[in-house]
Design a protein around this motif. Sequence first.
Motif, PDB file in Angstrom:
ATOM      1  N   GLN A  89       0.741  -1.225   0.038  1.00 35.76           N
ATOM      2  CA  GLN A  89       0.046  -0.044   0.241  1.00 35.76           C
ATOM      3  C   GLN A  89       0.752   1.346   0.094  1.00 35.76           C
ATOM      4  N   SER A  90       0.899   1.905  -1.144  1.00 37.58           N
ATOM      5  CA  SER A  90       1.592   3.334  -1.356  1.00 37.58           C
ATOM      6  C   SER A  90       0.992   4.436  -1.701  1.00 37.58           C
ATOM      7  N   SER A  91       1.249   5.322  -1.135  1.00 35.91           N
ATOM      8  CA  SER A  91       0.814   6.923  -1.820  1.00 35.91           C
ATOM      9  C   SER A  91       1.419   7.886  -1.691  1.00 35.91           C
ATOM     10  N   GLY A  92       1.161   8.950  -2.798  1.00 34.64           N
ATOM     11  CA  GLY A  92       2.060   9.894  -2.944  1.00 34.64           C
ATOM     12  C   GLY A  92       1.268  11.109  -3.407  1.00 34.64           C
ATOM     13  N   HIS A  93       1.821  12.143  -3.800  1.00 32.06           N
ATOM     14  CA  HIS A  93       1.072  13.319  -4.304  1.00 32.06           C
ATOM     15  C   HIS A  93       1.985  14.183  -5.221  1.00 32.06           C
ATOM     16  N   PHE A  94       1.427  15.221  -6.239  1.00 33.12           N
ATOM     17  CA  PHE A  94       2.133  16.111  -6.700  1.00 33.12           C
ATOM     18  C   PHE A  94       1.280  17.229  -7.131  1.00 33.12           C
ATOM     19  N   GLU A  95       2.044  18.258  -7.317  1.00 30.95           N
ATOM     20  CA  GLU A  95       1.035  19.558  -7.848  1.00 30.95           C
ATOM     21  C   GLU A  95       0.972  19.685  -9.447  1.00 30.95           C
ATOM     22  N   VAL A  96      -0.320  20.373  -9.783  1.00 35.63           N
ATOM     23  CA  VAL A  96      -0.506  20.454 -11.071  1.00 35.63           C
ATOM     24  C   VAL A  96      -1.056  21.847 -11.199  1.00 35.63           C
ATOM     25  N   ALA A  97      -0.843  22.515 -12.439  1.00 36.50           N
ATOM     26  CA  ALA A  97      -1.239  23.780 -12.662  1.00 36.50           C
ATOM     27  C   ALA A  97      -2.640  23.941 -13.554  1.00 36.50           C
ATOM     28  N   LEU A  98      -3.523  23.045 -12.762  1.00 41.94           N
ATOM     29  CA  LEU A  98      -4.701  23.230 -13.019  1.00 41.94           C
ATOM     30  C   LEU A  98      -5.746  23.116 -11.844  1.00 41.94           C
ATOM     31  N   SER A  99      -6.934  23.263 -11.952  1.00 37.30           N
ATOM     32  CA  SER A  99      -7.774  23.140 -11.028  1.00 37.30           C
ATOM     33  C   SER A  99      -8.120  21.766 -10.817  1.00 37.30           C
ATOM     34  N   ALA A 100      -8.639  21.437  -9.696  1.00 32.40           N
ATOM     35  CA  ALA A 100      -8.979  19.936  -9.268  1.00 32.40           C
ATOM     36  C   ALA A 100      -9.884  19.449 -10.261  1.00 32.40           C
ATOM     37  N   GLY A 101     -11.020  20.271 -10.719  1.00 35.30           N
ATOM     38  CA  GLY A 101     -11.890  19.467 -11.477  1.00 35.30           C
ATOM     39  C   GLY A 101     -11.480  19.485 -12.792  1.00 35.30           C
ATOM     40  N   ASP A 102     -10.233  20.140 -13.258  1.00 33.81           N
ATOM     41  CA  ASP A 102      -9.716  19.871 -14.631  1.00 33.81           C
ATOM     42  C   ASP A 102      -8.689  18.879 -14.455  1.00 33.81           C
ATOM     43  N   ALA A 103      -8.192  18.840 -13.464  1.00 34.72           N
ATOM     44  CA  ALA A 103      -6.933  17.788 -13.090  1.00 34.72           C
ATOM     45  C   ALA A 103      -7.412  16.431 -13.032  1.00 34.72           C
ATOM     46  N   ILE A 104      -8.619  16.181 -12.599  1.00 37.69           N
ATOM     47  CA  ILE A 104      -9.117  14.840 -12.746  1.00 37.69           C
ATOM     48  C   ILE A 104      -9.363  14.195 -13.951  1.00 37.69           C
ATOM     49  N   GLY A 105      -9.697  15.165 -14.958  1.00 36.84           N
ATOM     50  CA  GLY A 105      -9.705  14.516 -16.256  1.00 36.84           C
ATOM     51  C   GLY A 105      -8.611  14.016 -16.925  1.00 36.84           C
ATOM     52  N   LEU A 106      -7.388  14.291 -16.295  1.00 36.33           N
ATOM     53  CA  LEU A 106      -6.126  13.687 -16.775  1.00 36.33           C
ATOM     54  C   LEU A 106      -5.836  12.374 -16.276  1.00 36.33           C
ATOM     55  N   PHE A 107      -6.678  11.862 -15.455  1.00 35.69           N
ATOM     56  CA  PHE A 107      -6.707  10.694 -14.544  1.00 35.69           C
ATOM     57  C   PHE A 107      -7.980   9.662 -14.836  1.00 35.69           C
ATOM     58  N   THR A 108      -8.500  10.000 -15.940  1.00 35.57           N
ATOM     59  CA  THR A 108      -9.345   8.963 -16.572  1.00 35.57           C
ATOM     60  C   THR A 108      -8.824   8.156 -17.528  1.00 35.57           C
ATOM     61  N   PRO A 109      -9.508   7.015 -18.100  1.00 39.53           N
ATOM     62  CA  PRO A 109      -8.786   6.078 -19.004  1.00 39.53           C
ATOM     63  C   PRO A 109      -8.485   6.845 -20.171  1.00 39.53           C
ATOM     64  N   ASP A 110      -9.439   7.731 -21.036  1.00 34.28           N
ATOM     65  CA  ASP A 110      -8.781   8.576 -22.230  1.00 34.28           C
ATOM     66  C   ASP A 110      -8.115   9.574 -21.629  1.00 34.28           C
ATOM     67  N   GLY A 111      -8.311  10.088 -20.666  1.00 32.18           N
ATOM     68  CA  GLY A 111      -7.326  11.676 -20.468  1.00 32.18           C
ATOM     69  C   GLY A 111      -5.997  11.275 -20.241  1.00 32.18           C
ATOM     70  N   GLU A 112      -5.608   9.954 -19.618  1.00 36.50           N
ATOM     71  CA  GLU A 112      -4.273   9.456 -19.736  1.00 36.50           C
ATOM     72  C   GLU A 112      -3.635   9.480 -21.081  1.00 36.50           C
ATOM     73  N   ARG A 113      -4.200   9.372 -22.076  1.00 39.85           N
ATOM     74  CA  ARG A 113      -3.643   9.375 -23.458  1.00 39.85           C
ATOM     75  C   ARG A 113      -2.950  10.333 -23.460  1.00 39.85           C
TER      76      ARG A 113
END
Length: 146
Positions: A4-28
């Motif tokens: 069990q591992s966890s970590g974090h990092f910062e992105v230059a997006l709002s949370a609502g926009d950032a989550i889109g990068l972690f969807t199946p198609d968003g990671e493309r």
Amino acid sequence: MRVQSSGHFEVALSAGDAIGLFTPDGERSWVPGWDPVYPGGQPSEDSGTVFLTESGGVDTIWVVIEIDRPGATAAYARTTPGHHAGVVRVACVDTAAGHATVSVAYDLTLLGSDPAELEAHADDNFGSMMHEWSKAVAAFLTGPTA
């Protein structure tokens, strides 16, 4: 064996926009070679959607547990047959104007007999993985440089 591992990092997006990068198609958009295939047909973010990925000749089966865009969270079950299986969770939280913290948690159980199968997800290596994800997302967001 379970990791069990966890970590974090910062992105230059709002949370609502950032989550889109972690969807199946968003990671493309930021993961080289990420090309999910949907055996059930069309891409979907609905709970229960199954998608498949391949990396280095190894196939992984993913199931969407939940993608909550308004809540900026996502959860997936994943199985790499003969290697490991478990759950991946992503949560994005606004930290400053136009920035968010992305938290990622992996909970994986070894399916084979080689503990090295989980090394990439162990605490010692998870920080490096988060650093690589951070760099890849930042490169995507800033676009190609001349």
